[in-house]
Design a protein around this motif. Structure first.
Motif, PDB file in Angstrom:
ATOM      1  N   PHE A 125      43.691  14.697  67.382  1.00  0.00           N
ATOM      2  CA  PHE A 125      43.497  15.925  66.607  1.00  0.00           C
ATOM      3  C   PHE A 125      42.057  16.092  66.134  1.00  0.00           C
ATOM      4  N   ALA A 126      41.304  15.005  66.002  1.00  0.00           N
ATOM      5  CA  ALA A 126      39.878  15.158  65.706  1.00  0.00           C
ATOM      6  C   ALA A 126      39.166  15.815  66.879  1.00  0.00           C
ATOM      7  N   ALA A 127      39.469  15.363  68.113  1.00  0.00           N
ATOM      8  CA  ALA A 127      38.858  15.981  69.293  1.00  0.00           C
ATOM      9  C   ALA A 127      39.299  17.431  69.438  1.00  0.00           C
ATOM     10  N   LEU A 128      40.577  17.699  69.194  1.00  0.00           N
ATOM     11  CA  LEU A 128      41.078  19.074  69.297  1.00  0.00           C
ATOM     12  C   LEU A 128      40.419  19.975  68.259  1.00  0.00           C
ATOM     13  N   ALA A 129      40.235  19.481  67.050  1.00  0.00           N
ATOM     14  CA  ALA A 129      39.600  20.287  66.003  1.00  0.00           C
ATOM     15  C   ALA A 129      38.188  20.685  66.402  1.00  0.00           C
ATOM     16  N   VAL A 130      37.426  19.732  66.939  1.00  0.00           N
ATOM     17  CA  VAL A 130      36.035  20.022  67.309  1.00  0.00           C
ATOM     18  C   VAL A 130      35.984  21.007  68.474  1.00  0.00           C
ATOM     19  N   ALA A 131      36.783  20.782  69.507  1.00  0.00           N
ATOM     20  CA  ALA A 131      36.751  21.666  70.676  1.00  0.00           C
ATOM     21  C   ALA A 131      37.282  23.057  70.341  1.00  0.00           C
ATOM     22  N   ALA A 132      38.387  23.123  69.605  1.00  0.00           N
ATOM     23  CA  ALA A 132      38.994  24.421  69.318  1.00  0.00           C
ATOM     24  C   ALA A 132      38.121  25.277  68.405  1.00  0.00           C
ATOM     25  N   THR A 133      37.481  24.677  67.404  1.00  0.00           N
ATOM     26  CA  THR A 133      36.626  25.477  66.525  1.00  0.00           C
ATOM     27  C   THR A 133      35.428  26.030  67.303  1.00  0.00           C
ATOM     28  N   ALA A 134      34.919  25.260  68.264  1.00  0.00           N
ATOM     29  CA  ALA A 134      33.809  25.770  69.074  1.00  0.00           C
ATOM     30  C   ALA A 134      34.249  26.949  69.933  1.00  0.00           C
ATOM     31  N   VAL A 135      35.421  26.842  70.544  1.00  0.00           N
ATOM     32  CA  VAL A 135      35.900  27.900  71.447  1.00  0.00           C
ATOM     33  C   VAL A 135      36.242  29.174  70.685  1.00  0.00           C
ATOM     34  N   TYR A 136      36.863  29.016  69.533  1.00  0.00           N
ATOM     35  CA  TYR A 136      37.286  30.198  68.782  1.00  0.00           C
ATOM     36  C   TYR A 136      36.215  30.726  67.835  1.00  0.00           C
ATOM     37  N   GLY A 137      35.031  30.111  67.859  1.00  0.00           N
ATOM     38  CA  GLY A 137      33.899  30.667  67.130  1.00  0.00           C
ATOM     39  C   GLY A 137      33.875  30.372  65.653  1.00  0.00           C
ATOM     40  N   LEU A 138      34.571  29.323  65.222  1.00  0.00           N
ATOM     41  CA  LEU A 138      34.504  28.950  63.815  1.00  0.00           C
ATOM     42  C   LEU A 138      33.235  28.136  63.563  1.00  0.00           C
ATOM     43  N   ASP A 139      32.561  28.438  62.493  1.00  0.00           N
ATOM     44  CA  ASP A 139      31.311  27.762  62.133  1.00  0.00           C
ATOM     45  C   ASP A 139      31.605  26.762  61.016  1.00  0.00           C
ATOM     46  N   ASP A 140      32.175  25.619  61.405  1.00  0.00           N
ATOM     47  CA  ASP A 140      32.634  24.664  60.400  1.00  0.00           C
ATOM     48  C   ASP A 140      31.651  23.512  60.233  1.00  0.00           C
ATOM     49  N   ASP A 141      31.393  23.156  58.987  1.00  0.00           N
ATOM     50  CA  ASP A 141      30.622  21.949  58.703  1.00  0.00           C
ATOM     51  C   ASP A 141      31.556  20.742  58.791  1.00  0.00           C
ATOM     52  N   PRO A 142      31.025  19.505  58.762  1.00  0.00           N
ATOM     53  CA  PRO A 142      31.885  18.329  58.929  1.00  0.00           C
ATOM     54  C   PRO A 142      33.035  18.252  57.926  1.00  0.00           C
ATOM     55  N   ARG A 143      32.805  18.641  56.685  1.00  0.00           N
ATOM     56  CA  ARG A 143      33.879  18.591  55.701  1.00  0.00           C
ATOM     57  C   ARG A 143      35.006  19.542  56.084  1.00  0.00           C
ATOM     58  N   SER A 144      34.645  20.732  56.522  1.00  0.00           N
ATOM     59  CA  SER A 144      35.666  21.695  56.928  1.00  0.00           C
ATOM     60  C   SER A 144      36.398  21.223  58.174  1.00  0.00           C
ATOM     61  N   LEU A 145      35.665  20.622  59.113  1.00  0.00           N
ATOM     62  CA  LEU A 145      36.307  20.052  60.297  1.00  0.00           C
ATOM     63  C   LEU A 145      37.294  18.958  59.896  1.00  0.00           C
ATOM     64  N   SER A 146      36.924  18.143  58.917  1.00  0.00           N
ATOM     65  CA  SER A 146      37.801  17.079  58.454  1.00  0.00           C
ATOM     66  C   SER A 146      39.070  17.664  57.839  1.00  0.00           C
ATOM     67  N   ARG A 147      38.916  18.693  57.024  1.00  0.00           N
ATOM     68  CA  ARG A 147      40.077  19.354  56.427  1.00  0.00           C
ATOM     69  C   ARG A 147      40.983  19.937  57.501  1.00  0.00           C
ATOM     70  N   LEU A 148      40.374  20.537  58.523  1.00  0.00           N
ATOM     71  CA  LEU A 148      41.161  21.126  59.601  1.00  0.00           C
ATOM     72  C   LEU A 148      41.883  20.051  60.401  1.00  0.00           C
ATOM     73  N   ALA A 149      41.179  19.001  60.802  1.00  0.00           N
ATOM     74  CA  ALA A 149      41.803  17.923  61.578  1.00  0.00           C
ATOM     75  C   ALA A 149      42.984  17.320  60.819  1.00  0.00           C
ATOM     76  N   ARG A 150      42.871  17.241  59.503  1.00  0.00           N
ATOM     77  CA  ARG A 150      43.945  16.703  58.667  1.00  0.00           C
ATOM     78  C   ARG A 150      45.252  17.450  58.874  1.00  0.00           C
ATOM     79  N   ARG A 151      45.185  18.739  59.160  1.00  0.00           N
ATOM     80  CA  ARG A 151      46.391  19.540  59.326  1.00  0.00           C
ATOM     81  C   ARG A 151      47.140  19.197  60.604  1.00  0.00           C
ATOM     82  N   GLY A 152      46.477  18.528  61.541  1.00  0.00           N
ATOM     83  CA  GLY A 152      47.173  18.056  62.730  1.00  0.00           C
ATOM     84  C   GLY A 152      47.730  16.665  62.546  1.00  0.00           C
ATOM     85  N   SER A 153      46.918  15.798  61.955  1.00  0.00           N
ATOM     86  CA  SER A 153      47.310  14.415  61.659  1.00  0.00           C
ATOM     87  C   SER A 153      46.429  13.946  60.518  1.00  0.00           C
TER      88      SER A 153
END
Length: 343
Positions: A125-153
């Motif tokens: 889910f960490a890899a999915l968070a990074v790839a998906a935010t790039a594809v869908y155009g989200l401009d997330d900083d590392p903290r936001s990426l961490s919060r997002l990845a948490r929602r998967g696992s």
């Protein structure tokens, strides 16, 4: 990622329609066990981990604008059931945040055994968070990426970062995230991973957590002591005191397994082979080697030791348990976008 970082990453490997990311599993030295909110994946306690340099997950996400549903491919085969549902639900969360509707094709190559207590969902889910935010155009900083990845696992929040990371339990979605932890420059640890059983667990981590929190009389005392363990662990990391780091990690992990054994009915992940490996580590300590055990929700044993002693530890484990696969890991990198040449 900030805007300029995202732009550079897209130039290197992500496009408007596709991206690939790599992430590695992490092993908690102060454990995450039990949720206060199952929907948001909020943990009952803070945790602290070391990201490994082995067992990477590579995930590619490609938009499929003409499709009416997402497609999930896992190690070359189309995923179905719960595995596909979790990834699709995660993509829905990304789309909601991005204000987008396009479906996607997710293709994941996982080199860590799945569902065996080796943090496959963390790297996935960490890899999915990074790839998906790039594809869908989200401009997330590392903290936001961490919060997002948490929602998967939950533990994926820590695999966003390399080396050591602490996951703050928080009280809501905004305050539950991981961030890097300082450690002494001279600290040079290794983690010897003994894969006792690479198969899926009979009781999932999710079910075991729920049962432990709901029924174990030892859970609350362990959760209280875990807070003290975290304070001690952070101080030991700053000092570069590997013996103290190992002692704290071992007591925290064995305490967690004690809470599971006290659940009703008991959850027992340790197998006879697990205990054989643990006994070999105790003998190493008697012989003067700074080797310490940690275990997640599964039978597989990880041994923290100085990098200089890793080969000796691995040899001892193999001698004690010849049928156990043994790998040596060191602190690894955080999740990142990659090109084909990078993999």
């Amino acid at each position: 990622m900030r805007t300029e970082q995202l732009a550079r990453a897209r130039a290197a490997g992500a496009t408007a329609t596709g991206a690939a990311a790599v992430a590695h599993p992490n092993i908690a030295l102060i454990k995450y066990w039990g949720k206060s909110d199952e929907r948001l994946f909020l943990p009952r306690t803070d945790s602290l981990s070391m990201t490994l340099d082995i067992f990477p997950t590579t995930t590619r996400v490609r938009l499929a604008p003409d499709a009416d549903q997402d497609t999930v491919v896992f190690n070359g085969e189309q995923a179905t059931g719960e595995a596909a549902r979790r990834i699709t639900a995660f993509l829905e969360l990304v789309r909601e945040r991005a204000g987008r509707a396009e479906r996607a094709v997710v293709d994941t190559e996982n080199t860590v055994p799945t569902g065996a207590g080796l943090a496959s969902s963390a790297s996935g889910f960490a890899a999915l968070a990074v790839a998906a935010t790039a594809v869908y155009g989200l401009d997330d900083d590392p903290r936001s990426l961490s919060r997002l990845a948490r929602r998967g696992s939950g533990s994926a929040s820590r695999s966003i970062f390399g080396d050591f990371a602490v996951w703050h339990a928080g009280t809501d979605d905004l305050t539950s995230y991981a961030e890097p932890v300082d450690a002494a420059a001279g600290l040079d640890p290794a983690l010897v991973v003994a894969v006792v059983n690479a198969g899926p667990k009979e009781v999932s981590s999710r079910a075991a957590m729920r049962r432990t929190v709901d029924t174990s009389p030892l859970f609350e005392p362990w959760a209280v002591s875990s807070k003290d363990d975290l304070v001690d662990m952070r101080a030991a990391l700053i000092r570069g005191d590997l013996d103290a780091i190992g002692e704290i990690a071992e007591r925290n992990a064995l305490g967690m397994h004690a809470t599971m054994l006290a659940a009703r009915p008991a959850v027992r992940y340790m197998s006879p082979a697990s205990l054989t490996v643990i006994d070999s580590v105790l003998q190493l300590r008697r012989d003067g080697v700074a080797a310490y055990v940690t275990m997640d929700a599964g039978p597989n044993v990880k041994v923290l030791c100085p990098r200089a002693d890793a080969d000796r530890v691995a040899t001892a484990v193999r001698a004690a348990a010849p049928d156990v696969a043994v790998h040596i890991a060191r602190p690894g990198p955080g999740a990142r976008l990659v090109t084909e040449d990078d993999r």
